[in-house]
Design a protein around this motif. Structure first.
Motif, PDB file in Angstrom:
ATOM      1  N   THR A 161       0.771 -10.200  -8.454  1.00  0.00           N
ATOM      2  CA  THR A 161       0.229  -9.746  -7.182  1.00  0.00           C
ATOM      3  C   THR A 161       0.830  -8.376  -6.924  1.00  0.00           C
ATOM      4  OG1 THR A 161       0.102 -12.010  -6.345  1.00  0.00           O
ATOM      5  CG2 THR A 161       0.040 -10.257  -4.706  1.00  0.00           C
ATOM      6  N   PHE A 162       0.000  -7.442  -6.473  1.00  0.00           N
ATOM      7  CA  PHE A 162       0.485  -6.104  -6.165  1.00  0.00           C
ATOM      8  C   PHE A 162       0.002  -5.696  -4.779  1.00  0.00           C
ATOM      9  CE2 PHE A 162      -3.605  -5.601  -8.187  1.00  0.00           C
ATOM     10  CZ  PHE A 162      -4.237  -4.590  -7.478  1.00  0.00           C
ATOM     11  N   GLN A 163       0.695  -4.739  -4.194  1.00  0.00           N
ATOM     12  CA  GLN A 163       0.312  -4.187  -2.898  1.00  0.00           C
ATOM     13  C   GLN A 163      -0.201  -2.775  -3.121  1.00  0.00           C
ATOM     14  OE1 GLN A 163       4.044  -4.701  -0.713  1.00  0.00           O
ATOM     15  NE2 GLN A 163       3.083  -6.346   0.419  1.00  0.00           N
ATOM     16  N   TYR A 164      -1.125  -2.347  -2.257  1.00  0.00           N
ATOM     17  CA  TYR A 164      -1.689  -1.008  -2.384  1.00  0.00           C
ATOM     18  C   TYR A 164      -2.218  -0.553  -1.034  1.00  0.00           C
ATOM     19  CZ  TYR A 164      -6.230  -3.370  -2.456  1.00  0.00           C
ATOM     20  OH  TYR A 164      -7.326  -4.130  -2.129  1.00  0.00           O
ATOM     21  N   ARG A 165      -2.578   0.735  -0.965  1.00  0.00           N
ATOM     22  CA  ARG A 165      -3.085   1.304   0.284  1.00  0.00           C
ATOM     23  C   ARG A 165      -4.435   1.951   0.002  1.00  0.00           C
ATOM     24  NH1 ARG A 165      -3.019   5.838   3.268  1.00  0.00           N
ATOM     25  NH2 ARG A 165      -1.852   7.061   1.781  1.00  0.00           N
ATOM     26  N   GLY A 166      -5.498   1.179   0.180  1.00  0.00           N
ATOM     27  CA  GLY A 166      -6.838   1.698  -0.033  1.00  0.00           C
ATOM     28  C   GLY A 166      -7.141   1.881  -1.510  1.00  0.00           C
ATOM     29  N   THR A 167      -8.357   2.357  -1.799  1.00  0.00           N
ATOM     30  CA  THR A 167      -8.758   2.571  -3.185  1.00  0.00           C
ATOM     31  C   THR A 167      -9.374   3.955  -3.345  1.00  0.00           C
ATOM     32  OG1 THR A 167     -10.933   1.591  -2.791  1.00  0.00           O
ATOM     33  CG2 THR A 167      -9.216   0.127  -3.636  1.00  0.00           C
ATOM     34  N   SER A 168      -9.404   4.420  -4.589  1.00  0.00           N
ATOM     35  CA  SER A 168     -10.047   5.695  -4.906  1.00  0.00           C
ATOM     36  C   SER A 168     -11.560   5.483  -4.907  1.00  0.00           C
ATOM     37  CB  SER A 168      -9.594   6.180  -6.276  1.00  0.00           C
ATOM     38  OG  SER A 168     -10.126   5.337  -7.282  1.00  0.00           O
ATOM     39  N   LYS A 169     -12.303   6.555  -5.108  1.00  0.00           N
ATOM     40  CA  LYS A 169     -13.768   6.456  -5.186  1.00  0.00           C
ATOM     41  C   LYS A 169     -14.195   5.540  -6.319  1.00  0.00           C
ATOM     42  CE  LYS A 169     -14.528  11.020  -3.251  1.00  0.00           C
ATOM     43  NZ  LYS A 169     -14.942  12.404  -3.506  1.00  0.00           N
ATOM     44  N   ASP A 170     -13.369   5.459  -7.372  1.00  0.00           N
ATOM     45  CA  ASP A 170     -13.673   4.605  -8.525  1.00  0.00           C
ATOM     46  C   ASP A 170     -13.198   3.165  -8.343  1.00  0.00           C
ATOM     47  OD1 ASP A 170     -14.711   6.852  -9.788  1.00  0.00           O
ATOM     48  OD2 ASP A 170     -12.805   7.325 -10.753  1.00  0.00           O
ATOM     49  N   GLY A 171     -12.607   2.869  -7.192  1.00  0.00           N
ATOM     50  CA  GLY A 171     -12.136   1.511  -6.923  1.00  0.00           C
ATOM     51  C   GLY A 171     -10.738   1.209  -7.407  1.00  0.00           C
ATOM     52  N   VAL A 172     -10.020   2.232  -7.900  1.00  0.00           N
ATOM     53  CA  VAL A 172      -8.649   2.040  -8.366  1.00  0.00           C
ATOM     54  C   VAL A 172      -7.718   2.009  -7.153  1.00  0.00           C
ATOM     55  CG1 VAL A 172      -6.776   2.990  -9.765  1.00  0.00           C
ATOM     56  CG2 VAL A 172      -9.146   3.207 -10.536  1.00  0.00           C
ATOM     57  N   PRO A 173      -6.858   0.993  -7.048  1.00  0.00           N
ATOM     58  CA  PRO A 173      -5.934   0.907  -5.912  1.00  0.00           C
ATOM     59  C   PRO A 173      -5.004   2.120  -5.828  1.00  0.00           C
ATOM     60  CG  PRO A 173      -6.046  -1.177  -7.062  1.00  0.00           C
ATOM     61  CD  PRO A 173      -6.766  -0.173  -7.922  1.00  0.00           C
ATOM     62  N   ASN A 174      -4.842   2.662  -4.613  1.00  0.00           N
ATOM     63  CA  ASN A 174      -3.937   3.790  -4.367  1.00  0.00           C
ATOM     64  C   ASN A 174      -2.528   3.277  -4.095  1.00  0.00           C
ATOM     65  OD1 ASN A 174      -5.986   5.782  -4.433  1.00  0.00           O
ATOM     66  ND2 ASN A 174      -6.488   5.372  -2.299  1.00  0.00           N
ATOM     67  N   GLU A 175      -1.534   3.999  -4.593  1.00  0.00           N
ATOM     68  CA  GLU A 175      -0.126   3.700  -4.346  1.00  0.00           C
ATOM     69  C   GLU A 175       0.205   2.252  -4.673  1.00  0.00           C
ATOM     70  OE1 GLU A 175       1.026   4.954  -0.387  1.00  0.00           O
ATOM     71  OE2 GLU A 175      -0.215   6.737  -0.535  1.00  0.00           O
ATOM     72  N   ALA A 176      -0.347   1.741  -5.765  1.00  0.00           N
ATOM     73  CA  ALA A 176      -0.135   0.347  -6.149  1.00  0.00           C
ATOM     74  C   ALA A 176       1.296   0.122  -6.614  1.00  0.00           C
ATOM     75  CB  ALA A 176      -1.118  -0.047  -7.245  1.00  0.00           C
ATOM     76  N   ARG A 177       1.885  -0.946  -6.134  1.00  0.00           N
ATOM     77  CA  ARG A 177       3.256  -1.320  -6.476  1.00  0.00           C
ATOM     78  C   ARG A 177       3.306  -2.808  -6.778  1.00  0.00           C
ATOM     79  NH1 ARG A 177       6.380   2.661  -7.576  1.00  0.00           N
ATOM     80  NH2 ARG A 177       6.700   4.218  -6.007  1.00  0.00           N
ATOM     81  N   LEU A 178       4.013  -3.165  -7.844  1.00  0.00           N
ATOM     82  CA  LEU A 178       4.228  -4.561  -8.176  1.00  0.00           C
ATOM     83  C   LEU A 178       4.874  -5.262  -6.989  1.00  0.00           C
ATOM     84  CD1 LEU A 178       4.324  -6.822 -10.325  1.00  0.00           C
ATOM     85  CD2 LEU A 178       6.591  -5.964 -10.902  1.00  0.00           C
ATOM     86  N   TRP A 179       4.374  -6.441  -6.649  1.00  0.00           N
ATOM     87  CA  TRP A 179       4.967  -7.201  -5.559  1.00  0.00           C
ATOM     88  C   TRP A 179       5.707  -8.415  -6.116  1.00  0.00           C
ATOM     89  CZ3 TRP A 179       1.762  -9.928  -1.188  1.00  0.00           C
ATOM     90  CH2 TRP A 179       2.612 -10.353  -0.162  1.00  0.00           C
ATOM     91  N   ARG A 180       5.000  -9.223  -6.938  1.00  0.00           N
ATOM     92  CA  ARG A 180       5.619 -10.440  -7.471  1.00  0.00           C
ATOM     93  C   ARG A 180       4.692 -11.066  -8.510  1.00  0.00           C
ATOM     94  NH1 ARG A 180       4.441 -13.419  -1.804  1.00  0.00           N
ATOM     95  NH2 ARG A 180       2.215 -13.623  -2.103  1.00  0.00           N
ATOM     96  N   LYS A 181       5.230 -12.060  -9.220  1.00  0.00           N
ATOM     97  CA  LYS A 181       4.351 -12.848 -10.073  1.00  0.00           C
ATOM     98  C   LYS A 181       3.429 -13.647  -9.167  1.00  0.00           C
ATOM     99  CE  LYS A 181       7.180 -13.095 -14.155  1.00  0.00           C
ATOM    100  NZ  LYS A 181       7.974 -13.858 -15.067  1.00  0.00           N
ATOM    101  N   TYR A 182       2.212 -13.822  -9.596  1.00  0.00           N
ATOM    102  CA  TYR A 182       1.215 -14.545  -8.808  1.00  0.00           C
ATOM    103  C   TYR A 182       1.693 -15.973  -8.595  1.00  0.00           C
ATOM    104  CZ  TYR A 182      -3.276 -16.653  -7.581  1.00  0.00           C
ATOM    105  OH  TYR A 182      -4.286 -17.323  -6.945  1.00  0.00           O
ATOM    106  N   ASP A 183       1.664 -16.413  -7.335  1.00  0.00           N
ATOM    107  CA  ASP A 183       2.135 -17.758  -7.036  1.00  0.00           C
ATOM    108  C   ASP A 183       0.996 -18.738  -6.745  1.00  0.00           C
ATOM    109  OD1 ASP A 183       1.357 -17.010  -4.475  1.00  0.00           O
ATOM    110  OD2 ASP A 183       3.390 -16.866  -3.703  1.00  0.00           O
ATOM    111  N   GLY A 184      -0.248 -18.274  -6.852  1.00  0.00           N
ATOM    112  CA  GLY A 184      -1.379 -19.160  -6.693  1.00  0.00           C
ATOM    113  C   GLY A 184      -1.726 -19.531  -5.261  1.00  0.00           C
ATOM    114  N   ILE A 185      -1.050 -18.947  -4.301  1.00  0.00           N
ATOM    115  CA  ILE A 185      -1.326 -19.272  -2.891  1.00  0.00           C
ATOM    116  C   ILE A 185      -2.410 -18.392  -2.357  1.00  0.00           C
ATOM    117  CG2 ILE A 185      -0.362 -19.326  -0.560  1.00  0.00           C
ATOM    118  CD1 ILE A 185       2.310 -20.074  -1.813  1.00  0.00           C
TER     119      ILE A 185
END
Length: 143
Positions: free
Chosen positions: A119-143
């Protein structure tokens, strides 16, 4: 809430300070900036080697970023690793000699194995849909 209204009005975030703080004409630790963040999931599909920088190349010979792929097919690199998570011991020499390159396909991290859902956190996306300022948050916990 007030923070969620700011981006629709053209703002990036909200500055908050203690009522007991004082005004400073410099970048101040008296202020905290809050930005609305989104989160999403992706799968680790590779790694990039650390870059050469003007600040001693701290990550040269180590993993610089994870290469991840989202369900919609968008692939990008993601930073935010802890120092202990950057080692792929068998590839130190390769990574040292090949800064800012994709690791060979057979390289696999002990901490972030290929196929790991994150799971990662980001702030909006580029015109191509790529997440801006993406940062690793944690391993996916399925919640």
């Amino acid at each position: 809430d007030a923070l969620s209204k700011i981006p629709s009005e053209g703002g990036e975030g909200m500055m908050v300070r203690s009522q007991f703080s004082y005004w400073e004409t410099i970048r101040s630790h008296q202020l905290i900036k809050f930005k609305k963040l989104d989160d999403a999931e992706a799968v680790v599909v590779g790694y990039t080697s650390g870059k050469i920088t003007d600040k001693e190349s701290r990550h040269r010979g180590r993993v610089g970023a994870l290469r991840v792929k989202m369900d919609n097919g968008i692939t990008f690199t993601l930073s935010g690793l802890k120092d202990a998570e950057r080692e792929i011991t068998d590839y130190f020499d390769w990574a040292y000699d090949n800064p800012d390159k994709f690791y060979p396909e057979e390289a696999n991290s002990e901490h972030w194995p290929l196929g790991t859902k994150i799971t990662f956190q980001y702030r909006g996306t580029s015109k191509d849909g790529v997440p801006n300022e993406a940062r690793l948050w944690r391993k996916y916990d399925g919640i």
